[in-house]
Design a protein around this motif. Structure first.
Motif, short mmCIF file in Angstrom:
data_model
loop_
_atom_site.label_atom_id
_atom_site.label_comp_id
_atom_site.label_asym_id
_atom_site.label_seq_id
_atom_site.Cartn_x
_atom_site.Cartn_y
_atom_site.Cartn_z
N HIS A 117 0.85 -1.19 0.00
CA HIS A 117 0.00 0.00 0.00
C HIS A 117 0.88 1.24 0.00
O HIS A 117 1.96 1.26 0.61
CB HIS A 117 -0.91 0.04 1.24
N TYR A 166 -4.98 -6.76 5.28
CA TYR A 166 -5.64 -5.51 4.90
C TYR A 166 -5.43 -5.25 3.42
O TYR A 166 -4.35 -5.47 2.89
CB TYR A 166 -5.06 -4.33 5.69
N HIS A 168 -6.91 -2.17 0.80
CA HIS A 168 -7.81 -1.04 0.65
C HIS A 168 -8.70 -1.24 -0.57
O HIS A 168 -8.21 -1.62 -1.63
CB HIS A 168 -7.01 0.26 0.52
N ALA A 174 -13.14 5.28 -1.15
CA ALA A 174 -12.29 4.68 -0.13
C ALA A 174 -10.83 5.05 -0.32
O ALA A 174 -10.08 5.21 0.63
CB ALA A 174 -12.45 3.17 -0.15
N ARG A 175 -10.40 5.17 -1.59
CA ARG A 175 -9.00 5.46 -1.86
C ARG A 175 -8.64 6.89 -1.43
O ARG A 175 -7.57 7.14 -0.90
CB ARG A 175 -8.71 5.26 -3.35
N TYR A 177 -8.76 8.97 1.04
CA TYR A 177 -9.07 8.78 2.46
C TYR A 177 -9.30 10.10 3.19
O TYR A 177 -10.10 10.18 4.11
CB TYR A 177 -7.94 7.99 3.12
N LYS A 225 -2.35 -2.87 10.43
CA LYS A 225 -3.42 -1.94 10.06
C LYS A 225 -3.68 -0.94 11.19
O LYS A 225 -3.86 0.25 10.95
CB LYS A 225 -4.68 -2.73 9.74
#
Length: 244
Positions: A117, A166, A168, A174-175, A177, A225
């Protein structure tokens, strides 16, 4: 860390003057039947051989010279990128013409159950809340032994990591944030984005216009997370109240 003391000023400097890409270097070698070693320059002055990326379980593709050809080959996208991409997934000619790489986050660059991520703090966030952004980044850096931190060509900051258990969601809501809605008559959904989290099958460029402050592309930290979201939720509350 001394390198974090002037990070905001360095972001402003990078915004004003982007670093330059460097062309992929080709040297004679023999690897998996290929006659050459390909060395790409990621995040400015950070050369890495493509086979080293494969060993590090990183999924990648070639990109061309900015600004006209930096989006990569025309056949990228779709289900094929849910599996790891390496040297032989692309033609030698594409590597010979390349000026860097894109790294695929999330599923393709998973290692030992931890998926890649990227937390992308935009330049808008740096300008809106420099102290809060600096504190958030410093907290993240101090949580791990091997932080991977870069300044992007646009003056933003990227913290990269692998996270166990986790992934995303690959959706805009959602991305993005941390963001602030700034609707206009022309665009009712317009927003000012402060923090994006890339994962799933997203991808991010790694070329000479980035400046690597800490770490190495071959060794992103693994973080939980819970540890990851504690400082970024604090930053979100500083920048604006959460929307219901």
């Amino acid at each position: 860390m001394d390198i974090l003391k002037d990070i905001i000023q360095r972001c402003h400097q990078r915004r004003e003057k982007s670093l330059q890409q460097r062309k992929t270097v080709i040297t004679p070698a023999l690897y998996k039947g290929l006659p050459y070693h390909f060395t790409v320059y990621c995040a400015h002055r950070s050369p890495v051989k493509l086979y080293e990326l494969e060993r590090a379980a990183v999924s990648f593709m070639p990109i061309g010279q900015a600004p006209a050809y930096e989006s990569g080959p025309t056949d990228f996208g779709g289900e094929r990128f849910l599996t790891r991409q390496g040297i032989e997934d692309w033609a030698i000619r594409q590597w010979q013409d390349s000026w860097g790489i894109q790294v695929y986050t999330g599923i393709p660059s998973e290692r030992e159950g931890a998926r890649w991520h990227d937390l992308n703090f935009t330049y808008e966030a740096v300008c809106a809340a420099p102290d809060a952004v600096s504190v958030c980044i410093e907290t993240l850096v101090n949580l791990v032994a091997n932080p991977l931190l870069t300044i992007t060509q646009s003056g933003g900051v990227r913290f990269s990591c692998r996270v166990r258990d986790y992934l995303h969601p690959h959706t805009v809501e959602a991305r993005q944030y941390i963001y602030e809605r700034t609707p206009t008559p022309e665009n009712a959904d317009q927003r000012k984005v402060y923090l994006e989290i890339f994962g799933d099958k997203g991808f991010n460029r790694w070329d000479g216009r980035y400046e690597m402050l800490l770490g190495h592309l071959l060794d992103p930290p693994v973080i939980s997370k819970e540890a990851l979201f504690a400082p970024i939720d604090a930053l979100r509350d500083t920048l604006h109240p959460r929307e219901a």
